[in-house]
Design a protein around this motif. Structure first.
Motif, mmCIF file in Angstrom:
data_model
loop_
_atom_site.group_PDB
_atom_site.id
_atom_site.type_symbol
_atom_site.label_atom_id
_atom_site.label_comp_id
_atom_site.label_asym_id
_atom_site.label_seq_id
_atom_site.Cartn_x
_atom_site.Cartn_y
_atom_site.Cartn_z
ATOM 1 N N HIS A 269 23.021 23.164 -1.766
ATOM 2 C CA HIS A 269 23.954 22.099 -1.381
ATOM 3 C C HIS A 269 24.338 21.216 -2.572
ATOM 4 O O HIS A 269 24.848 20.113 -2.397
ATOM 5 N N CYS A 270 24.120 21.706 -3.769
ATOM 6 C CA CYS A 270 24.389 20.911 -4.966
ATOM 7 C C CYS A 270 25.883 20.811 -5.264
ATOM 8 O O CYS A 270 26.708 21.533 -4.714
ATOM 9 N N GLY A 271 26.187 19.870 -6.167
ATOM 10 C CA GLY A 271 27.564 19.698 -6.610
ATOM 11 C C GLY A 271 27.787 20.346 -7.971
ATOM 12 O O GLY A 271 27.290 21.447 -8.228
ATOM 13 N N GLY A 272 28.527 19.636 -8.838
ATOM 14 C CA GLY A 272 28.837 20.182 -10.154
ATOM 15 C C GLY A 272 27.606 20.407 -11.017
ATOM 16 O O GLY A 272 27.621 21.244 -11.923
ATOM 17 N N ASN B 247 26.234 17.749 -3.283
ATOM 18 C CA ASN B 247 27.669 18.015 -3.301
ATOM 19 C C ASN B 247 28.471 16.930 -2.576
ATOM 20 O O ASN B 247 28.079 16.476 -1.495
ATOM 21 N N GLY B 248 29.604 16.570 -3.160
ATOM 22 C CA GLY B 248 30.454 15.546 -2.551
ATOM 23 C C GLY B 248 31.038 15.967 -1.214
ATOM 24 O O GLY B 248 31.260 15.126 -0.333
ATOM 25 N N GLY B 249 31.297 17.251 -1.047
ATOM 26 C CA GLY B 249 31.809 17.735 0.234
ATOM 27 C C GLY B 249 30.747 17.681 1.319
ATOM 28 O O GLY B 249 31.044 17.390 2.488
ATOM 29 N N ILE B 250 29.517 17.941 0.946
ATOM 30 C CA ILE B 250 28.405 17.811 1.906
ATOM 31 C C ILE B 250 28.250 16.348 2.303
ATOM 32 O O ILE B 250 28.065 16.024 3.491
ATOM 33 N N ALA C 8 30.587 14.162 2.377
ATOM 34 C CA ALA C 8 31.713 13.891 3.282
ATOM 35 C C ALA C 8 31.415 14.426 4.682
ATOM 36 O O ALA C 8 31.696 13.761 5.689
ATOM 37 N N SER C 9 30.853 15.618 4.763
ATOM 38 C CA SER C 9 30.496 16.196 6.060
ATOM 39 C C SER C 9 29.520 15.311 6.816
ATOM 40 O O SER C 9 29.678 15.066 8.020
ATOM 41 N N ASP D 89 31.218 12.092 7.956
ATOM 42 C CA ASP D 89 32.179 12.395 9.026
ATOM 43 C C ASP D 89 31.445 12.599 10.358
ATOM 44 O O ASP D 89 31.730 11.939 11.365
ATOM 45 N N ILE E 209 36.234 7.913 1.312
ATOM 46 C CA ILE E 209 34.862 7.857 0.804
ATOM 47 C C ILE E 209 34.847 7.376 -0.634
ATOM 48 O O ILE E 209 35.599 7.874 -1.478
ATOM 49 N N ASN E 210 33.998 6.395 -0.885
ATOM 50 C CA ASN E 210 33.718 5.974 -2.250
ATOM 51 C C ASN E 210 32.362 6.533 -2.675
ATOM 52 O O ASN E 210 31.347 6.276 -2.013
ATOM 53 N N TYR E 211 32.387 7.299 -3.743
ATOM 54 C CA TYR E 211 31.156 7.854 -4.306
ATOM 55 C C TYR E 211 30.703 6.887 -5.396
ATOM 56 O O TYR E 211 31.346 6.776 -6.448
ATOM 57 N N HIS F 135 28.310 23.870 -4.383
ATOM 58 C CA HIS F 135 28.341 24.445 -3.041
ATOM 59 C C HIS F 135 29.756 24.784 -2.584
ATOM 60 O O HIS F 135 29.974 25.757 -1.863
ATOM 61 N N GLY G 77 34.575 18.326 7.534
ATOM 62 C CA GLY G 77 33.781 18.254 6.309
ATOM 63 C C GLY G 77 34.045 19.428 5.383
ATOM 64 O O GLY G 77 34.047 19.282 4.157
ATOM 65 N N SER H 46 35.473 19.333 1.643
ATOM 66 C CA SER H 46 34.877 20.087 0.528
ATOM 67 C C SER H 46 35.936 20.853 -0.251
ATOM 68 O O SER H 46 35.946 20.851 -1.489
ATOM 69 N N ASP I 125 38.200 18.469 -2.185
ATOM 70 C CA ASP I 125 37.452 17.878 -3.295
ATOM 71 C C ASP I 125 37.336 18.871 -4.457
ATOM 72 O O ASP I 125 37.714 18.580 -5.595
ATOM 73 N N ALA J 13 35.127 10.008 -7.600
ATOM 74 C CA ALA J 13 34.843 8.585 -7.397
ATOM 75 C C ALA J 13 35.349 8.130 -6.035
ATOM 76 O O ALA J 13 34.725 7.293 -5.378
ATOM 77 N N ASN J 14 36.481 8.656 -5.628
ATOM 78 C CA ASN J 14 37.037 8.321 -4.313
ATOM 79 C C ASN J 14 37.794 9.512 -3.763
ATOM 80 O O ASN J 14 38.436 10.257 -4.505
ATOM 81 N N MET J 15 37.707 9.681 -2.458
ATOM 82 C CA MET J 15 38.479 10.729 -1.780
ATOM 83 C C MET J 15 38.961 10.170 -0.453
ATOM 84 O O MET J 15 38.170 9.672 0.347
ATOM 85 N N TRP K 246 29.304 17.720 -19.110
ATOM 86 C CA TRP K 246 28.269 18.515 -18.458
ATOM 87 C C TRP K 246 27.474 19.284 -19.499
ATOM 88 O O TRP K 246 28.033 19.836 -20.438
#
Lengths: 151, 151
Positions: free
Chosen positions: A47-50, A56-59, A61-62, A65, A99-101, B16, B58, B62, B65, B95-97, B150
């Motif tokens: 479930h990781c991101g970059g 992960n940002g999409g997770i 968001a899920s 939501d 969403i603000n990350y 992911h 979600g 993803s 994003d 940062a935001n979506m 990265w």
């Protein structure tokens, strides 16, 4: 958390983010905490991101939501004095999510979600949700849900 | 689409939503279309939302994003005249979506994504993305990405 989760009471059945009947989904479980909803969840390495260190940002968001809409659903049943999942079934769909990350979310951390309804108007519900890990808020979400009838 | 996808060139490895090396992820593939990025993707039944007929919100988040950030990454490499994935590696984090869900997305439909950069300022990139299915835009997203290095 003696009471069963909204999802285990039938708020939502098959949803990838929170359906108890979806064995390939995230299976989020949301509970009452006064007038708010709380949930905890822990990701797996995939479930990781970059980077592999962060969720992960999409997770994220899920989770925001599903947790937010489950609060809207549970609130609507409670307002009608009915058990969650009883007929006719109450559903909510997302119209907008912002969403603000704020900072990275460590992949191995226990995720904590807290949502509250900030406004109700007709079929619409505005929900604010925070996602925290290791004692810090990592993301905040504003979700606009619209009530629908589910078969 | 003769050129390899950004992700297959090494834009992102493990994510992911789009990492080619994540065999449990969504494995989104993004390509150039002029100055825009396009992608197609098809969900599986367990990617459903509140009803089994529609794609999960979600998952939509993803896809938007990942597709948007991949455009930002690919654009940054192109602006520097470097191959995607070359060292030093360029990353973007969200940062935001902000997503508007306009209408349900049929679970069995081929998903089409189209993203374009609307503003660049320092390390920040603002990307607009549409998600379409069966010839109609189902969701739109505005994503603010911030460039990072990265390892």
């Amino acid at each position: 958390m003696a009471e069963r989760a909204f999802q285990d009471q039938g708020s939502v059945h098959h949803c990838h983010g929170c359906g108890a009947a979806n064995d390939k989904g995230l299976q989020l479980k949301s509970y009452w905490s006064g007038d708010e909803a709380i949930a905890t969840w822990r990701g797996e390495p995939h479930h990781c991101g970059g980077t592999r260190e962060n969720l992960n940002g999409g997770i994220i968001a899920s989770l925001i939501d599903c947790h937010s809409l489950n609060l809207a659903i549970a609130h609507a049943y409670r307002a009608e004095g009915r058990a969650i999942g009883s007929e006719p079934r109450i559903g909510y769909v997302t119209a907008n999510m912002n969403i603000n990350y704020l900072k990275p979310t460590p992949i191995e951390a226990l995720i904590e979600l807290r949502a509250r309804i900030v406004k109700l108007e007709g079929r619409k519900a505005w929900i604010n949700c925070t996602l925290s890990a290791a004692g810090q808020i990592r993301a905040t979400g504003e979700v606009l849900g619209v009530r629908v009838v589910w078969e």
